[in-house]
Scaffold this active site. Sequence first.
Site, short mmCIF file in Angstrom:
data_model
loop_
_atom_site.label_atom_id
_atom_site.label_comp_id
_atom_site.label_asym_id
_atom_site.label_seq_id
_atom_site.Cartn_x
_atom_site.Cartn_y
_atom_site.Cartn_z
N TRP A 100 -16.31 12.72 -11.82
CA TRP A 100 -15.42 12.38 -10.70
C TRP A 100 -14.71 13.60 -10.14
O TRP A 100 -14.37 13.65 -8.96
CB TRP A 100 -14.41 11.30 -11.12
CG TRP A 100 -13.43 11.68 -12.21
CD1 TRP A 100 -13.58 11.46 -13.54
CD2 TRP A 100 -12.17 12.36 -12.06
NE1 TRP A 100 -12.49 11.94 -14.24
CE2 TRP A 100 -11.60 12.50 -13.36
CE3 TRP A 100 -11.45 12.85 -10.97
CZ2 TRP A 100 -10.36 13.11 -13.59
CZ3 TRP A 100 -10.21 13.45 -11.21
CH2 TRP A 100 -9.68 13.58 -12.49
N ASN B 44 -10.60 3.35 3.44
CA ASN B 44 -10.33 3.16 2.01
C ASN B 44 -11.42 2.39 1.28
O ASN B 44 -11.84 2.75 0.19
CB ASN B 44 -8.98 2.46 1.82
CG ASN B 44 -8.66 2.26 0.35
OD1 ASN B 44 -8.56 3.23 -0.39
ND2 ASN B 44 -8.55 1.01 -0.07
N TRP C 47 -22.19 12.91 -18.73
CA TRP C 47 -22.53 13.05 -17.31
C TRP C 47 -23.94 13.60 -17.15
O TRP C 47 -24.47 14.24 -18.06
CB TRP C 47 -21.53 13.99 -16.61
CG TRP C 47 -20.11 13.52 -16.65
CD1 TRP C 47 -19.09 14.07 -17.39
CD2 TRP C 47 -19.53 12.40 -15.96
NE1 TRP C 47 -17.93 13.37 -17.18
CE2 TRP C 47 -18.16 12.35 -16.31
CE3 TRP C 47 -20.03 11.45 -15.08
CZ2 TRP C 47 -17.29 11.38 -15.82
CZ3 TRP C 47 -19.17 10.48 -14.57
CH2 TRP C 47 -17.82 10.45 -14.94
N GLU D 38 0.84 -1.21 0.00
CA GLU D 38 0.00 0.00 0.00
C GLU D 38 0.87 1.25 0.00
O GLU D 38 0.55 2.25 -0.64
CB GLU D 38 -0.94 0.02 1.20
CG GLU D 38 -2.03 -1.04 1.15
CD GLU D 38 -2.85 -1.00 -0.14
OE1 GLU D 38 -3.26 0.08 -0.58
OE2 GLU D 38 -3.06 -2.08 -0.72
N TRP E 166 -9.70 8.73 -7.51
CA TRP E 166 -10.92 9.07 -8.25
C TRP E 166 -10.88 8.54 -9.68
O TRP E 166 -11.88 8.06 -10.20
CB TRP E 166 -11.17 10.58 -8.20
CG TRP E 166 -11.81 10.92 -6.90
CD1 TRP E 166 -11.19 11.38 -5.76
CD2 TRP E 166 -13.19 10.74 -6.55
NE1 TRP E 166 -12.10 11.51 -4.74
CE2 TRP E 166 -13.34 11.12 -5.20
CE3 TRP E 166 -14.31 10.29 -7.23
CZ2 TRP E 166 -14.57 11.07 -4.53
CZ3 TRP E 166 -15.54 10.24 -6.58
CH2 TRP E 166 -15.66 10.62 -5.24
N TRP F 57 1.71 1.83 -3.39
CA TRP F 57 0.61 2.47 -4.15
C TRP F 57 0.74 3.99 -4.06
O TRP F 57 0.48 4.73 -5.00
CB TRP F 57 -0.76 2.04 -3.61
CG TRP F 57 -1.34 0.83 -4.30
CD1 TRP F 57 -1.39 -0.44 -3.80
CD2 TRP F 57 -1.96 0.78 -5.60
NE1 TRP F 57 -1.99 -1.27 -4.72
CE2 TRP F 57 -2.35 -0.54 -5.83
CE3 TRP F 57 -2.21 1.73 -6.59
CZ2 TRP F 57 -2.99 -0.95 -7.00
CZ3 TRP F 57 -2.85 1.33 -7.76
CH2 TRP F 57 -3.23 0.00 -7.96
C1 LIG Z 1 -11.52 7.99 -4.20
C2 LIG Z 1 -10.27 7.88 -3.37
C3 LIG Z 1 -9.62 9.04 -2.95
C4 LIG Z 1 -8.45 8.95 -2.17
N1 LIG Z 1 -7.82 10.11 -1.78
C5 LIG Z 1 -6.69 10.04 -1.05
C6 LIG Z 1 -6.02 11.22 -0.64
O1 LIG Z 1 -6.41 12.34 -0.96
N2 LIG Z 1 -4.91 11.08 0.13
C7 LIG Z 1 -4.40 9.86 0.49
O2 LIG Z 1 -3.39 9.79 1.19
N3 LIG Z 1 -5.01 8.72 0.08
C8 LIG Z 1 -6.13 8.76 -0.65
N4 LIG Z 1 -6.76 7.61 -1.03
C9 LIG Z 1 -6.11 6.31 -0.75
C10 LIG Z 1 -6.49 5.62 0.58
O3 LIG Z 1 -7.87 5.60 0.73
C11 LIG Z 1 -5.85 6.30 1.81
O4 LIG Z 1 -4.47 6.48 1.60
C12 LIG Z 1 -6.02 5.43 3.06
O5 LIG Z 1 -7.39 5.20 3.29
C13 LIG Z 1 -5.41 6.15 4.24
O6 LIG Z 1 -5.64 5.46 5.43
P1 LIG Z 1 -4.46 4.76 6.21
O7 LIG Z 1 -3.33 5.72 6.40
O8 LIG Z 1 -5.02 4.15 7.43
O9 LIG Z 1 -4.01 3.65 5.18
P2 LIG Z 1 -3.23 2.27 5.34
O10 LIG Z 1 -4.09 1.20 4.84
O11 LIG Z 1 -2.66 2.13 6.70
O12 LIG Z 1 -2.03 2.42 4.29
C14 LIG Z 1 -0.77 2.99 4.63
C15 LIG Z 1 -0.45 4.13 3.69
O13 LIG Z 1 -0.34 3.64 2.36
C16 LIG Z 1 -0.82 4.63 1.45
N5 LIG Z 1 -1.99 4.09 0.73
C17 LIG Z 1 -2.85 3.15 1.14
N6 LIG Z 1 -3.77 2.89 0.18
C18 LIG Z 1 -3.50 3.73 -0.83
C19 LIG Z 1 -4.08 3.96 -2.10
N7 LIG Z 1 -5.15 3.27 -2.55
N8 LIG Z 1 -3.56 4.93 -2.88
C20 LIG Z 1 -2.47 5.62 -2.49
N9 LIG Z 1 -1.85 5.43 -1.31
C21 LIG Z 1 -2.36 4.51 -0.49
C22 LIG Z 1 -1.25 5.82 2.28
O14 LIG Z 1 -0.19 6.75 2.31
C23 LIG Z 1 -1.50 5.20 3.65
O15 LIG Z 1 -1.34 6.14 4.70
C24 LIG Z 1 -7.94 7.66 -1.82
C25 LIG Z 1 -8.61 6.51 -2.23
C26 LIG Z 1 -9.77 6.61 -3.00
C27 LIG Z 1 -10.48 5.37 -3.42
#
Ligand SMILES: Cc1cc2nc3c(=O)[nH]c(=O)nc-3n(C[C@H](O)[C@H](O)[C@H](O)COP(=O)(O)OP(=O)(O)OC[C@H]3O[C@@H](n4cnc5c(N)ncnc54)[C@H](O)[C@@H]3O)c2cc1C
Length: 513
Positions: free
Chosen positions: A401, A383, A347, A316, A424, A319
């Site tokens: 979006w 997420n 749209w 992650e 998005w 990602w």
């Molecule tokens: C529509 C949409 C919008 C999003 N907008 C953002 C945003 O503005 N900022 C943001 O940081 N994340 C965003 N995310 C990705 C993800 O949802 C969040 O990073 C995550 O929920 C953060 O929670 P956590 O720190 O507990 O994640 P954990 O599950 O603990 O993951 C650890 C770290 O990995 C990174 N990570 C995890 N999943 C993703 C992912 N899918 N994409 C990119 N990095 C990821 C983050 O930096 C996160 O803090 C988005 C996802 C979606 C579907």
Amino acid sequence: MVRQHYQIGIVIRLKDSVPRISSTACDPVESALSLALVWFRQDLRISDNPALLAALEGCDEILPIYIQDSRIGTVGQIGEATQTWLHHSLQSLQATLESLGSRLTVLEGDPLTLLPALAKSLSVDGVFWNRSYDPVTLDRDKEIKTALADFNPQSFLSTLLFEPVKTLKADGTPYRVFTPYWKNLMESLPGDVPLAAPKKLPTPAIEIVEKTLKKPIKIVSIDDLGLLPTLSWARHMMSHWSVGEKAAQAQFKSFLKTAVKHYKNDRDVPSLAGTSRMSPHLHFGEISPRQIVHLVFAKRRNVMSLNVGEETFVKEMVWREFAHNLIYQFPHTVSQPLDQRYEHFPWAKNYASNLKAWQTGNTGVPIVDAGMRELYATGWMHNRVRMVVASFLIKNLLIPWQEGEKWFRHTLVDADVASNAMGWQWAAGSGADAAPFFRIFNPVLQGERFDKEGDYVLRWVPELAEVPRKFIHKPWELPEATRSELNYPAPLVDLKLSRQAALDAFTSIKTVK
Ligand SMILES: Cc1cc2nc3c(=O)[nH]c(=O)nc-3n(C[C@H](O)[C@H](O)[C@H](O)COP(=O)(O)OP(=O)(O)OC[C@H]3O[C@@H](n4cnc5c(N)ncnc54)[C@H](O)[C@@H]3O)c2cc1C
């Protein structure tokens, strides 16, 4: 001995010791003390901060500064949630710097004019910062580097694990699919060891700095930046968080102790504290990705020796790298679809009231409303639920979006130009490695699978407290008499019909060249 090569300065360090830098920036002129500006940006921490450590190794005195950029970072341009977080994070950094005998000098204006003016006024010997990779900041920083040519500007890798420019496929083109990107990077993990925090920071007295500055440079306070919102929602939101470098470290260590081993399964269950909640800390650089990855690896040598929870978590983190890599390689995707067919997508028209219902958590679809209410109350959304609410907005309501991206940018404490755009575009099907458009999340099935008992929904949608659990994700199926007693709206759209309408709309752009 571990060697780290940066673009200009070279940091040479012994394992677990304070790094040493050989830099040409701050050779003292005769007997004068050499002075470096360290420009804090999205790296609001003192540990594993290469710019700070390079300045410290090369120069006698350091002036830490923060500039609220009047062009790209002003109030209104960044969301209220991140603004609020920034206020607290700057305060936390200020306290840390003060504990080391230093102080954060806060300025407001255009860094392109402020930095050279400051460097000239104070006759600085070097200007140090850590790089960011979003297109607007990259362009700005290029101009700044040129304008600072006489003052040894030096920038460093710190917000990502790897330089996006170096992460290309064997044929020299950018990655568009995550799995090969991951396979390429995983061999280089965990990468360089994080840098230790300095024990003290020799800093010129603030009175000297103020006396030397020429107009129009004016030092302001963190409060003067006006980052705290007038509306109470963002203030309440902060009660869910502890901000700053120490809080980030503590939160992550606690996640490692308790949750990481179950991360593979628990990360999809929104009622559990199964994820790290590192996203806002990472966004503001209160903790570096390198620190996080090294804490996960601890004594393990490579990805193969991680357990399944740890490996899924590190993936992650990659990602996040992928998202930054994408906007570096395809800067227009911050606001435009990577797949250009989506520019012709039909749209919905006049969607203002449906958009409002989505934003306020009143769509009548419980898991969507729970997510949107969690977001508004805490500045964060799980997420799995982000994917569900995004799919609902785009594919059931046919709202562009970009509207969802904008609302998230305003309300998320982790709002990040790269991850938000990628999330998005993934949901819309228009980005790199995106979900295909025809994969439309069914919010009822998502709820029944990931929130089986409805615990998450009930936390945020208390109006459904009396509803039997089998109807918790579809209260519209309750007998009419019971349904009409609920203080909860009917769904904005029929899920089946709106799904079909989305598929039809997609068919209309499928063959666009
Ligand atoms: C529509 C949409 C919008 C999003 N907008 C953002 C945003 O503005 N900022 C943001 O940081 N994340 C965003 N995310 C990705 C993800 O949802 C969040 O990073 C995550 O929920 C953060 O929670 P956590 O720190 O507990 O994640 P954990 O599950 O603990 O993951 C650890 C770290 O990995 C990174 N990570 C995890 N999943 C993703 C992912 N899918 N994409 C990119 N990095 C990821 C983050 O930096 C996160 O803090 C988005 C996802 C979606 C579907």
